[in-house]
Enzyme design. Sequence first.
Site, PDB file in Angstrom:
ATOM      1  N   SER A 134       3.164  -2.064  10.535  1.00  0.00           N
ATOM      2  CA  SER A 134       4.607  -2.173  10.800  1.00  0.00           C
ATOM      3  C   SER A 134       5.188  -3.527  10.412  1.00  0.00           C
ATOM      4  CB  SER A 134       4.909  -1.848  12.275  1.00  0.00           C
ATOM      5  OG  SER A 134       4.541  -0.512  12.553  1.00  0.00           O
TER       6      SER A 134
ATOM      7  N   GLU B 273      -5.823  -4.439  10.970  1.00  0.00           N
ATOM      8  CA  GLU B 273      -4.741  -3.476  11.189  1.00  0.00           C
ATOM      9  C   GLU B 273      -5.010  -2.684  12.464  1.00  0.00           C
ATOM     10  OE1 GLU B 273      -2.712  -2.462   7.217  1.00  0.00           O
ATOM     11  OE2 GLU B 273      -4.473  -1.191   7.371  1.00  0.00           O
TER      12      GLU B 273
ATOM     13  N   GLY C 149       2.586  -1.077   4.443  1.00  0.00           N
ATOM     14  CA  GLY C 149       2.634   0.336   4.071  1.00  0.00           C
ATOM     15  C   GLY C 149       4.065   0.782   3.877  1.00  0.00           C
ATOM     16  N   GLY C 150       4.624   1.437   4.901  1.00  0.00           N
ATOM     17  CA  GLY C 150       5.956   2.041   4.811  1.00  0.00           C
ATOM     18  C   GLY C 150       7.027   1.157   4.188  1.00  0.00           C
TER      19      GLY C 150
ATOM     20  N   GLU D  32      -7.001   5.217   7.902  1.00  0.00           N
ATOM     21  CA  GLU D  32      -6.669   6.613   7.570  1.00  0.00           C
ATOM     22  C   GLU D  32      -7.837   7.290   6.865  1.00  0.00           C
ATOM     23  OE1 GLU D  32      -3.016   5.746   5.511  1.00  0.00           O
ATOM     24  OE2 GLU D  32      -2.017   5.349   7.419  1.00  0.00           O
TER      25      GLU D  32
ATOM     26  N   GLY E 170       2.223   2.366  10.967  1.00  0.00           N
ATOM     27  CA  GLY E 170       3.272   3.367  10.807  1.00  0.00           C
ATOM     28  C   GLY E 170       4.067   3.656  12.077  1.00  0.00           C
TER      29      GLY E 170
ATOM     30  N   HIS F 295      -9.740   1.806   4.868  1.00  0.00           N
ATOM     31  CA  HIS F 295      -8.494   1.920   5.636  1.00  0.00           C
ATOM     32  C   HIS F 295      -8.720   2.911   6.789  1.00  0.00           C
ATOM     33  CE1 HIS F 295      -4.354   2.825   6.662  1.00  0.00           C
ATOM     34  NE2 HIS F 295      -3.995   1.738   6.019  1.00  0.00           N
TER      35      HIS F 295
ATOM     36  N   ASN G  29       0.867  -1.184   0.000  1.00  0.00           N
ATOM     37  CA  ASN G  29       0.000   0.000   0.000  1.00  0.00           C
ATOM     38  C   ASN G  29       0.901   1.230   0.000  1.00  0.00           C
ATOM     39  OD1 ASN G  29      -1.795   2.042   0.502  1.00  0.00           O
ATOM     40  ND2 ASN G  29      -2.347   1.378   2.574  1.00  0.00           N
ATOM     41  N   TRP G  30       0.996   1.868  -1.173  1.00  0.00           N
ATOM     42  CA  TRP G  30       1.920   3.007  -1.294  1.00  0.00           C
ATOM     43  C   TRP G  30       1.376   4.294  -0.680  1.00  0.00           C
ATOM     44  CZ3 TRP G  30       3.975   2.681  -7.072  1.00  0.00           C
ATOM     45  CH2 TRP G  30       4.852   1.591  -7.176  1.00  0.00           C
ATOM     46  N   LYS G  31       0.108   4.295  -0.345  1.00  0.00           N
ATOM     47  CA  LYS G  31      -0.532   5.512   0.196  1.00  0.00           C
ATOM     48  C   LYS G  31      -0.274   6.697  -0.758  1.00  0.00           C
ATOM     49  CE  LYS G  31      -0.316   3.407   4.727  1.00  0.00           C
ATOM     50  NZ  LYS G  31      -0.234   3.572   6.183  1.00  0.00           N
TER      51      LYS G  31
END
Length: 224
Positions: free
Chosen positions: A187, A150, A208-209, A100, A156, A98, A9-11
Site C-alpha cells: 500500500s 511486505e 503494486g497497485g 501471492e 493491496g 512474492h 510490480n504490475w502483477k
Amino acid sequence: MKKLFIIANWKSNKTILEAGEWLQTLNDLQLTINKEEKRVIVCPPFTLLPFVKQSIVKGQLLIAVGAQNISPFDEGAYTGEISGKQVKEFADYVIIGHSERRKYFGENDQIINQKIEMATKYNLIPIICISDPAQINNLKIEKGAIIAYEPLFAIGSGNADTPENASLVGEKIKKISGGIDVLYGGSVTSQNVNSFTSEANINGVLVGGASLDAQEFSSIIKNA
Ligand code: PGA
C-alpha cells in the site's frame, strides 16, 4: 545519501497498448531521474518484457526492467515455465517469492531457493519478498540480493505498515543478512512513500497497485 530503489510490480495487469500508454506518459512527464540517487525498475508480466525493454531503450528512459517470476529449473522440458536464460534477455532483476506466489501457487522455501539459484546463475538480481524477517533464515540470501519486506496485511489493502515498524524490521533483516538492501512494500502511494524512504533502514519501495497509473508512479518517484 543512500541510493533508493523504486520498483513497480504490475502483477497480472496491462496489455501492450496499456503498457505503451504508461511509458508514453512517463516519458511526457520528463521526469529527471538521477541514476545515482534513484534506481527505478519496472516489473511487467512476461508477455510485456520484450515490448517494455525495447520501448525503454528506444525512449532512452532511465528505467531498468525486472521480471515478476523465474522458473526454478534451467532451460529444458518444463512446459509453461520461463527460464532464467530467457528472462535475462530482457531483464536485470527478478522478483522472487512474492506472497501471492506462496498463497496461490504453492511456492515454498525450497522452490524459492531454487529460483534464487537460477537468478544467480543468469546474473539477475533477485528481489526476494518476505512477510516476516524470520523467513530469511530458510532462504539463500547472497550479497547483492535485495529483500522486500511486505507484511501480508498491507498488500493491496490500503493499510500500510507504519514507517517506524518497517524500519525496525529493516534493521533486523540487515542484521541477519549482513547489511543487504531492504525495501518496504504494501500500500505504498505518492502520499506515504517519503515516510518510508526517509527511514534509515529502508532502501526503497516495492509498489503494486499505485504503480499501474503512470502519473501516480511518477509522483512516487519524485516524492521518494
Ligand atoms: P500493493 O502491492 O502496493 O498493491 O499493496 C505491493 C506488492 O504486492 O508488491
